[in-house]
Design a protein around this motif. Structure first.
Motif, PDB file in Angstrom:
ATOM      1  N   GLU A 168      -3.802  -3.257 -13.794  1.00 36.51           N
ATOM      2  CA  GLU A 168      -3.086  -2.603 -14.895  1.00 36.51           C
ATOM      3  C   GLU A 168      -2.438  -1.307 -14.416  1.00 36.51           C
ATOM      4  OE1 GLU A 168      -5.792  -2.131 -18.125  1.00 36.51           O
ATOM      5  OE2 GLU A 168      -5.732  -4.265 -18.683  1.00 36.51           O
ATOM      6  N   ARG A 169      -3.162  -0.584 -13.586  1.00 37.07           N
ATOM      7  CA  ARG A 169      -2.565   0.629 -13.037  1.00 37.07           C
ATOM      8  C   ARG A 169      -1.392   0.291 -12.126  1.00 37.07           C
ATOM      9  NH1 ARG A 169      -5.264   5.666  -9.686  1.00 37.07           N
ATOM     10  NH2 ARG A 169      -4.017   7.281 -10.671  1.00 37.07           N
ATOM     11  N   TRP A 170      -1.519  -0.789 -11.351  1.00 33.29           N
ATOM     12  CA  TRP A 170      -0.415  -1.237 -10.514  1.00 33.29           C
ATOM     13  C   TRP A 170       0.812  -1.531 -11.385  1.00 33.29           C
ATOM     14  CZ3 TRP A 170       3.083  -5.071  -9.810  1.00 33.29           C
ATOM     15  CH2 TRP A 170       3.711  -5.159  -8.565  1.00 33.29           C
ATOM     16  N   SER A 171       0.611  -2.228 -12.464  1.00 32.92           N
ATOM     17  CA  SER A 171       1.717  -2.577 -13.351  1.00 32.92           C
ATOM     18  C   SER A 171       2.376  -1.340 -13.958  1.00 32.92           C
ATOM     19  CB  SER A 171       1.232  -3.502 -14.475  1.00 32.92           C
ATOM     20  OG  SER A 171       0.747  -4.723 -13.948  1.00 32.92           O
ATOM     21  N   GLN A 172       1.587  -0.322 -14.262  1.00 36.06           N
ATOM     22  CA  GLN A 172       2.150   0.913 -14.814  1.00 36.06           C
ATOM     23  C   GLN A 172       3.108   1.576 -13.837  1.00 36.06           C
ATOM     24  OE1 GLN A 172      -1.283   3.264 -15.767  1.00 36.06           O
ATOM     25  NE2 GLN A 172      -1.879   2.000 -17.525  1.00 36.06           N
ATOM     26  N   TRP A 173       2.783   1.539 -12.556  1.00 41.73           N
ATOM     27  CA  TRP A 173       3.596   2.231 -11.560  1.00 41.73           C
ATOM     28  C   TRP A 173       4.734   1.373 -11.021  1.00 41.73           C
ATOM     29  CZ3 TRP A 173       3.573   7.296 -10.273  1.00 41.73           C
ATOM     30  CH2 TRP A 173       2.506   8.062 -10.759  1.00 41.73           C
ATOM     31  N   TYR A 174       4.585   0.039 -11.088  1.00 39.27           N
ATOM     32  CA  TYR A 174       5.611  -0.835 -10.506  1.00 39.27           C
ATOM     33  C   TYR A 174       6.402  -1.611 -11.540  1.00 39.27           C
ATOM     34  CZ  TYR A 174       3.803   0.527  -6.031  1.00 39.27           C
ATOM     35  OH  TYR A 174       3.445   1.284  -4.936  1.00 39.27           O
ATOM     36  N   GLY A 175       6.066  -1.437 -12.816  1.00 41.38           N
ATOM     37  CA  GLY A 175       6.922  -1.919 -13.885  1.00 41.38           C
ATOM     38  C   GLY A 175       6.949  -3.409 -14.111  1.00 41.38           C
ATOM     39  N   GLU A 176       5.911  -4.125 -13.684  1.00 45.70           N
ATOM     40  CA  GLU A 176       5.833  -5.569 -13.903  1.00 45.70           C
ATOM     41  C   GLU A 176       4.378  -6.006 -13.784  1.00 45.70           C
ATOM     42  OE1 GLU A 176       7.117  -8.105 -10.452  1.00 45.70           O
ATOM     43  OE2 GLU A 176       7.952  -6.191  -9.769  1.00 45.70           O
ATOM     44  N   PRO A 177       4.023  -7.135 -14.356  1.00 45.64           N
ATOM     45  CA  PRO A 177       2.649  -7.621 -14.207  1.00 45.64           C
ATOM     46  C   PRO A 177       2.366  -8.013 -12.755  1.00 45.64           C
ATOM     47  CG  PRO A 177       3.785  -8.727 -16.019  1.00 45.64           C
ATOM     48  CD  PRO A 177       4.834  -7.996 -15.245  1.00 45.64           C
ATOM     49  N   HIS A 178       1.137  -7.821 -12.342  1.00 49.92           N
ATOM     50  CA  HIS A 178       0.749  -8.262 -11.004  1.00 49.92           C
ATOM     51  C   HIS A 178       0.594  -9.772 -11.016  1.00 49.92           C
ATOM     52  CE1 HIS A 178      -1.347  -8.546  -7.171  1.00 49.92           C
ATOM     53  NE2 HIS A 178      -1.025  -7.279  -6.950  1.00 49.92           N
ATOM     54  N   ALA A 179       1.198 -10.441 -10.008  1.00 48.55           N
ATOM     55  CA  ALA A 179       1.244 -11.903 -10.007  1.00 48.55           C
ATOM     56  C   ALA A 179      -0.064 -12.551  -9.581  1.00 48.55           C
ATOM     57  CB  ALA A 179       2.374 -12.388  -9.098  1.00 48.55           C
ATOM     58  N   SER A 180      -0.935 -11.829  -8.907  1.00 48.88           N
ATOM     59  CA  SER A 180      -2.210 -12.427  -8.472  1.00 48.88           C
ATOM     60  C   SER A 180      -3.333 -11.409  -8.584  1.00 48.88           C
ATOM     61  CB  SER A 180      -2.109 -12.948  -7.035  1.00 48.88           C
ATOM     62  OG  SER A 180      -1.645 -11.939  -6.152  1.00 48.88           O
ATOM     63  N   PRO A 181      -3.626 -10.961  -9.807  1.00 53.48           N
ATOM     64  CA  PRO A 181      -4.668  -9.931  -9.981  1.00 53.48           C
ATOM     65  C   PRO A 181      -6.041 -10.393  -9.523  1.00 53.48           C
ATOM     66  CG  PRO A 181      -4.018 -10.866 -12.104  1.00 53.48           C
ATOM     67  CD  PRO A 181      -3.030 -11.358 -11.094  1.00 53.48           C
ATOM     68  N   GLU A 182      -6.273 -11.719  -9.537  1.00 53.25           N
ATOM     69  CA  GLU A 182      -7.578 -12.224  -9.110  1.00 53.25           C
ATOM     70  C   GLU A 182      -7.814 -12.008  -7.613  1.00 53.25           C
ATOM     71  OE1 GLU A 182      -4.503 -15.223  -8.343  1.00 53.25           O
ATOM     72  OE2 GLU A 182      -5.011 -14.011 -10.116  1.00 53.25           O
ATOM     73  N   THR A 183      -6.749 -11.753  -6.860  1.00 54.58           N
ATOM     74  CA  THR A 183      -6.864 -11.562  -5.412  1.00 54.58           C
ATOM     75  C   THR A 183      -7.100 -10.106  -5.041  1.00 54.58           C
ATOM     76  OG1 THR A 183      -5.211 -13.335  -5.275  1.00 54.58           O
ATOM     77  CG2 THR A 183      -5.774 -12.256  -3.231  1.00 54.58           C
ATOM     78  N   LEU A 184      -6.853  -9.193  -5.973  1.00 54.43           N
ATOM     79  CA  LEU A 184      -6.956  -7.770  -5.666  1.00 54.43           C
ATOM     80  C   LEU A 184      -8.360  -7.385  -5.192  1.00 54.43           C
ATOM     81  CD1 LEU A 184      -4.907  -6.111  -8.552  1.00 54.43           C
ATOM     82  CD2 LEU A 184      -4.357  -6.086  -6.116  1.00 54.43           C
ATOM     83  N   ALA A 185      -9.377  -7.974  -5.791  1.00 55.98           N
ATOM     84  CA  ALA A 185     -10.749  -7.601  -5.446  1.00 55.98           C
ATOM     85  C   ALA A 185     -11.084  -7.942  -3.997  1.00 55.98           C
ATOM     86  CB  ALA A 185     -11.727  -8.299  -6.385  1.00 55.98           C
ATOM     87  N   GLU A 186     -10.373  -8.886  -3.431  1.00 56.26           N
ATOM     88  CA  GLU A 186     -10.642  -9.308  -2.052  1.00 56.26           C
ATOM     89  C   GLU A 186      -9.913  -8.451  -1.025  1.00 56.26           C
ATOM     90  OE1 GLU A 186     -10.256 -13.184   0.772  1.00 56.26           O
ATOM     91  OE2 GLU A 186      -9.834 -13.478  -1.343  1.00 56.26           O
ATOM     92  N   ALA A 187      -8.854  -7.764  -1.442  1.00 49.65           N
ATOM     93  CA  ALA A 187      -8.047  -6.996  -0.500  1.00 49.65           C
ATOM     94  C   ALA A 187      -8.835  -5.802   0.045  1.00 49.65           C
ATOM     95  CB  ALA A 187      -6.767  -6.520  -1.177  1.00 49.65           C
ATOM     96  N   VAL A 188      -8.730  -5.600   1.350  1.00 50.98           N
ATOM     97  CA  VAL A 188      -9.367  -4.461   2.017  1.00 50.98           C
ATOM     98  C   VAL A 188      -8.285  -3.467   2.403  1.00 50.98           C
ATOM     99  CG1 VAL A 188     -10.648  -3.712   4.058  1.00 50.98           C
ATOM    100  CG2 VAL A 188     -11.307  -5.810   2.870  1.00 50.98           C
TER     101      VAL A 188
END
Length: 343
Positions: free
Chosen positions: A107-127
């Motif tokens: 949600e914070r990503w979307s606030q700064w980049y102006g669109e929904p994140h296309a794969s939010p389920e993958t964010l938790a895995e990113a290092v």
């Protein structure tokens, strides 16, 4: 030999990946994509690569990229987040140089980049791929989010102070200036030579997209929330970042020079300069190195840290390759021993 794919090979970070990987003994670029340059030879667009690559640009095809061991995304935001899940499912590792996976909160990503994140389920895995802080997690990752160019210099500059708990983390200040290549290779009036030459300006003062990344990353380093004032500037040159950082010391008698020297003593790509010497952008141009100096002016309670890097190398493609080396258990310096270019 590591089979490498690069998505977005026509931008500055893409061609910088090609330049650096050309001298990497354990990696081979087997696919490089560009919809706009599909079918064109790489060395036709970038003659400096003649004799090093026998490749043509191709459309970004998942099947072709899935055959790679690792895929770099040297693309604007919103590209990696649409393709990375399929590549990960195919067993490929992904190193993203864009902003798609830097923020954990979609949600914070979307606030700064102006669109929904296309794969939010993958964010938790990113290092988050700042090796000097996170190399042990990077070594186990499938998906690495490379830090932005400003956040790399700023976090390396503040890290020893925050880890030691020596500064007021609620009032950090970063005044940083980047060369024009940091804005990318696309045509923009604001980036034309007559617009930037012989001039110096601030931008994004009311809020820059690197700010949430900085506060998240510095908070991880500090182990508690931080608050920062971040003012970026445009430098009238091609490569380089100079960050000047300010913080209030809780223990003004601390030997900050010794603190920084000890903290970075075993880091191959962070160079703490002797007391009284200050870093310059020209001495790190072309090198995967961040040079740092630290001062406490007039012996008061404000510490000043200066950090320089090449925004396309340690601030982007070089750091991405550093992360690749960690991922595959290779020496961290492999392919990254280039010295700074002088003059």
């Amino acid at each position: 030999m590591i089979k490498v794919g690069i998505v977005g090979g026509t931008g500055y970070t893409g061609v910088e990946l090609l330049r650096l990987l050309a001298s990497h003994d354990e990696a081979q670029v087997v696919a490089i994509t560009s919809r706009g340059e599909n079918g064109r030879r790489v060395d036709n667009l970038f003659p400096n690569l003649r004799g090093y690559y026998d490749l043509a640009f191709s459309d970004p095809d998942i099947e072709t990229l899935s055959a790679c061991d690792v895929v770099f995304f040297a693309t604007p935001h919103n590209v990696a987040m649409r393709m990375a899940p399929e590549l990960l499912a195919a067993g490929c590792r992904v190193i993203d140089l864009s902003a798609d996976y830097r923020l954990r909160d979609h949600e914070r990503w979307s606030q700064w980049y102006g669109e929904p994140h296309a794969s939010p389920e993958t964010l938790a895995e990113a290092v988050y791929g700042l090796p000097e802080f996170n190399r042990h997690e990077v070594a186990k990752a499938r998906l690495v989010a490379c830090p932005g160019c400003y956040p790399t210099a700023i976090q390396l500059g503040f890290m020893p102070l925050l880890k030691a708990g020596l500064v007021d983390a609620d009032h950090l200040i970063a005044s940083a200036a980047s060369a024009v290549s940091g804005a990318g290779r696309q045509a923009k009036i604001d980036n034309l030579l007559p617009e930037v030459s012989d001039s110096f300006k601030a931008y994004g003062v009311s809020g820059h997209r690197h700010l949430p990344e900085l506060e998240q990353g510095l908070g991880d380093i500090a182990g508690a929330p931080v608050h920062m004032t971040f003012v970026p500037h445009m430098l009238p040159m091609i490569r380089g970042i100079h960050a000047t950082l300010f913080a209030r010391l809780s223990e003004p008698t601390t030997d900050v020079q010794a603190l920084f020297e000890d903290f970075y003593a075993n880091e191959p790509f962070v160079d703490v300069l002797p007391a009284g010497q200050y870093p310059q952008t020209r001495t790190v141009r072309g090198a995967n190195r961040c040079q740092i100096a630290v001062e406490v002016p007039q012996g008061r309670d404000t510490v000043v840290v200066m950090a320089t890097e090449d925004n396309l190398v340690k601030g982007a493609s070089g750091q991405a390759i550093q992360n690749m080396n960690i991922l595959f258990g290779l020496p961290e310096t492999l392919g990254l021993v280039q010295l700074g270019l002088l003059p």
